[in-house]
Design an enzyme around this catalytic site. Sequence first.
Site, PDB file in Angstrom:
ATOM      1  N   GLY A  76      33.859   2.852 -87.390  1.00 11.73           N
ATOM      2  CA  GLY A  76      34.754   4.262 -87.021  1.00 11.73           C
ATOM      3  C   GLY A  76      35.766   4.521 -87.750  1.00 11.73           C
ATOM      4  CB  SER A 126      40.682   5.804 -88.501  1.00 15.58           C
ATOM      5  OG  SER A 126      40.123   7.192 -88.642  1.00 15.58           O
ATOM      6  CB  ILE A 127      42.876   1.974 -85.202  1.00 14.80           C
ATOM      7  CG1 ILE A 127      44.066   2.500 -84.329  1.00 14.80           C
ATOM      8  CG2 ILE A 127      43.028   0.257 -85.631  1.00 14.80           C
ATOM      9  CD1 ILE A 127      44.211   2.201 -83.051  1.00 14.80           C
ATOM     10  CE  LYS A 172      38.781   3.088 -75.329  1.00 13.99           C
ATOM     11  NZ  LYS A 172      38.132   2.563 -76.717  1.00 13.99           N
ATOM     12  CE1 TYR A 214      41.870   7.249 -73.513  1.00 15.57           C
ATOM     13  CE2 TYR A 214      40.812   5.842 -72.044  1.00 15.57           C
ATOM     14  CZ  TYR A 214      41.163   6.036 -73.373  1.00 15.57           C
ATOM     15  OH  TYR A 214      40.816   5.452 -74.519  1.00 15.57           O
ATOM     16  CE1 TYR A 237      46.926   3.552 -73.916  1.00 11.51           C
ATOM     17  CE2 TYR A 237      45.307   4.688 -72.399  1.00 11.51           C
ATOM     18  CZ  TYR A 237      46.814   4.495 -73.060  1.00 11.51           C
ATOM     19  OH  TYR A 237      47.903   5.193 -72.616  1.00 11.51           O
TER      20      TYR A 237
END
Length: 267
Positions: free
Chosen positions: A15, A21-22, A167, A160, A150
């Site tokens: 990802g 980006s994380i 999630k 969302y 999240y």
Amino acid sequence: MSNNLLAGKRGVIFGALDEDSIAWKVAEQCVAQGAKITLTNAPVAMRFGGVQKLGEKLNAEVIPADATSLEDLENLFSKSMEALGGKIDFVLHAIGMSLNVRKNRGYTDLKYDWMQKTFDISAISFHKVMQTLYQMDAMSDWGSIVGLSYIAAQRTFPDYSEMAESKALLESFARSFGYHFAEKNKVRVNTISQSPTMTTAGKGIKGFQEFFDYADKMSPLGNASAEACADYCVLLFSDLSRMVTMQNLYHDGGFSNMGMSPKLIEG
């Protein structure tokens, strides 16, 4: 600061799209802590991101893979073990996408074929990743798998949309597969429920800036940054968290336990 927490470990990072980006930050921190990694993203995402640049910077092989394709995943993990010289010690699943959100379809007017694609990309891919690793016996004993989640999995955030259900499903897969992986070879599986983060994907959500500011005021420690999330991932990948599994871990500055903050009342 490097403490070599991941010295000698091998990992696969899903990802990483760009410097916001994380997953990008996680990859950098893992290598700084002594790990060897491979990087992967969907071929279409790789055309628009800079993951090749990150691979060159970190001396990490970049292997394209559609995480919804079992064939691609088998190829990814086979090539990763070959490139890294052994079984995999840690995996980061940082994948999420909703066409309904991207195209501003309201929650009461969703296109269901788009919803199914959202679930496949954002959640079912996590199960596919773990099942492939499990069946290939590709994880080292006492390895660690982490998915990014999240708090919308537990609470309602209208904009969302169906990513909330994605999630929730992601977290359920972590608990269910966490049991099987622990029984097989002590591999642990957890999810991190991260603060709103200024990533390319996050900034694409309607009203994100306003909600980011709200969450920052609501959280006693403020929003957790992508860099802080990377540090937390390193902890979960390291041997310091060997007995933590099947958990959804809040990394949100305290947001998840707050009812009301005086900062919001004061304006």
